[in-house]
Design a protein around this motif. Structure first.
Motif, short mmCIF file in Angstrom:
data_model
loop_
_atom_site.label_atom_id
_atom_site.label_comp_id
_atom_site.label_asym_id
_atom_site.label_seq_id
_atom_site.Cartn_x
_atom_site.Cartn_y
_atom_site.Cartn_z
N GLN A 153 42.95 42.56 39.03
CA GLN A 153 41.61 42.32 38.50
C GLN A 153 40.68 43.45 38.88
OE1 GLN A 153 40.87 38.62 40.54
NE2 GLN A 153 41.71 37.38 38.89
N ASP A 154 39.71 43.72 38.00
CA ASP A 154 38.70 44.71 38.33
C ASP A 154 37.62 44.10 39.20
OD1 ASP A 154 37.03 43.24 36.65
OD2 ASP A 154 37.21 44.64 34.97
N SER A 155 36.60 44.86 39.50
CA SER A 155 35.56 44.40 40.43
C SER A 155 34.78 43.20 39.90
CB SER A 155 34.59 45.55 40.74
OG SER A 155 34.03 46.07 39.54
N SER A 156 34.83 42.98 38.59
CA SER A 156 34.14 41.82 38.02
C SER A 156 35.05 40.60 37.89
CB SER A 156 33.57 42.19 36.65
OG SER A 156 34.60 42.46 35.72
N GLY A 157 36.30 40.74 38.34
CA GLY A 157 37.23 39.62 38.27
C GLY A 157 37.99 39.51 36.97
N GLN A 158 37.88 40.50 36.09
CA GLN A 158 38.58 40.47 34.81
C GLN A 158 39.98 41.05 34.94
OE1 GLN A 158 37.25 38.93 32.01
NE2 GLN A 158 35.76 38.34 33.58
#
Length: 206
Positions: A153-158
């Motif tokens: 996941q990226d820093s935004s949780g995606q």
């Protein structure tokens, strides 16, 4: 054929199949899952017991209930002279394969190891080569609900990359979003998935 329901027989079968890897891969992962809680509600059949010559793994009650979507049978001949193809499966299943080494790859900055949720099933269906329809969506939702998976996941949780496993303990859908490719994400996801599978007693191949 005889359906094996006795835990002792199933454990014995697991040991016999393990000795004939990788020739027994078409059913070995299903037997492992059955012996570890049977999350896929599978059953295993042999032509005779204990001196069997063929093993079949299939959804429980398949003859009575009919179609199970993309989840088809696994068949193997034992002690491993050759394998019988898996009828109805639209793609080849492969064991998780990154080598298990102390120097495992780490996620890139801003990326972490997480997990997928049921809300991601449409993303999975849209990115699977055999997806894009209601049947494939039901299959992926079942896989997501019942079997281990790894997601970066990226820093935004995606989600940016993921690896799903199936009823046979093998990789069934691995994907990296195009804008996140060439950054080593899939190597990380596959390595984590292989390490977790290995810890549960599932075979991994380098």
């Amino acid at each position: 054929m005889k359906i094996l329901t006795c835990p002792a027989q199933l454990q014995r079968l697991e040991g016999i199949l393990r000795k004939s890897l990788p020739l027994t891969l078409p059913v070995f992962g299903a037997v492992l899952n059955i012996n570890r809680g049977n999350p896929g509600q599978f059953e295993v059949l042999v032509d005779k017991w204990p001196e069997f010559g063929a093993v079949l793994a299939r959804p429980s009650g398949e003859v009575a209930s009919g179609d199970m979507g993309h989840c088809s049978r696994g068949v193997t001949k034992c002690p491993g002279t050759h394998q019988v193809p898996h009828p109805g499966r639209p793609h080849m299943r492969t064991p998780l394969s990154p080598p298990l080494t102390p120097a495992s790859p780490r996620p890139a900055p801003g990326v972490c190891v997480g997990s997928l949720s049921p809300s991601h099933v449409d993303l999975l269906n849209d990115t699977w080569p055999y997806g894009g329809n209601a049947r494939s969506r039901l299959y992926l939702a079942e896989i997501l609900r019942r079997f281990p998976q790894v997601c970066l996941q990226d820093s935004s949780g995606q989600p940016v990359a993921w690896v799903l496993t199936d009823h046979f303990g093998t990789g069934t859908h691995s994907y990296t979003l195009p804008e996140h490719r060439r950054r080593g994400h899939m190597q990380v996801a596959l390595t984590v998935a292989a390490q977790r599978a290995h810890a549960r007693g599932f075979p991994t191949f380098g």
